[in-house]
Design an enzyme around this catalytic site. Sequence first.
Site, short mmCIF file in Angstrom:
data_model
loop_
_atom_site.label_atom_id
_atom_site.label_comp_id
_atom_site.label_asym_id
_atom_site.label_seq_id
_atom_site.Cartn_x
_atom_site.Cartn_y
_atom_site.Cartn_z
N SER A 144 0.85 -1.19 0.00
CA SER A 144 0.00 0.00 0.00
C SER A 144 0.89 1.24 0.00
O SER A 144 2.01 1.21 0.52
CB SER A 144 -0.89 0.02 1.24
OG SER A 144 -1.52 1.27 1.42
N TYR A 157 -1.77 -0.17 10.13
CA TYR A 157 -1.80 -0.75 8.78
C TYR A 157 -0.58 -0.32 7.98
O TYR A 157 0.08 -1.14 7.33
CB TYR A 157 -3.09 -0.29 8.09
CG TYR A 157 -3.22 -0.67 6.64
CD1 TYR A 157 -3.47 -1.98 6.27
CD2 TYR A 157 -3.11 0.29 5.64
CE1 TYR A 157 -3.62 -2.32 4.93
CE2 TYR A 157 -3.26 -0.03 4.30
CZ TYR A 157 -3.51 -1.34 3.95
OH TYR A 157 -3.65 -1.67 2.62
N LYS A 161 2.46 -2.69 6.42
CA LYS A 161 2.79 -2.71 5.00
C LYS A 161 4.24 -2.27 4.76
O LYS A 161 4.89 -2.76 3.83
CB LYS A 161 1.83 -1.81 4.22
CG LYS A 161 0.40 -2.34 4.16
CD LYS A 161 0.33 -3.70 3.47
CE LYS A 161 -1.11 -4.09 3.17
NZ LYS A 161 -1.20 -5.42 2.50
#
Length: 268
Positions: A144, A157, A161
């Site tokens: 991402s 998150y 990533k």
Amino acid sequence: MDLQLANRVAVVTGGSKGIGLAIVRTLLEEGVRVVAASRKSSAELEALADDALTHVEADLMDPEAPARVMERAAEVYGGLDILVNNAGGPPPGVTLPRASFLDASDQEWRAVFEFNLFSAVRAIRAAIPLLRKRGGGTIINISSVNARQPSPLNVDYGAAKAGLNNLTKVLSSEFGPEGIRVNTISPGPVRTPWWTDDGGVVDIIASRTGTDRDDVIGALVPEMMKLTTGRVVEPTEIADMVALLASPRSANTTGAEFVIDSGLLKEL
């Protein structure tokens, strides 16, 4: 262009919807035999039913699940050539985006890392022996832009990533001499159920801004994120890059990150 993918075997995690479903569909179109792993199937995945497609119900947060998925690929199709670690996003019980770093508990941090990083680690660990038996293969990690664009809205998150990006580089260096290529694709905002489902990111933004949900995805998000193209990414655009990276035509591409983000990232 013939991508020379016919009869190769791929595992796609998170393959029942969104980006994963688009990847499954594209690989099938290229003649790949695909094992799609997800907690449950979907009407869209079932519509692709074919001898070249096998669905495995698996909760990838279960430490034993990734190995079972790889075993199924070997059992049904005789081996493995391509692993696409696509499963990611908020795990059950976690809602993203957040309002602040302070909103994420230890339990939520652990869950986000289990789903977005450790599931990929375990899948790769189980896949490498099968790829070695083929004399090589390819691993594609779906990351991402949050890995490179830190944000308090998705801090756990983004950190997970970023770890996946680092892992890609390490694996590429260690296993490249054996013919195993490892690359990363980093999407920006993509029109997936995470965004568009009831209660998803679009609804969260709409409730915070007092904006109509259709205007959120069509105008507000591109404006807020300064998307150069003026629109969010479509899942098929990610899938097309997966197919190219999986192809022998990308035989000298490894350890690379490919950003598909509508021009969101402006920095070098």
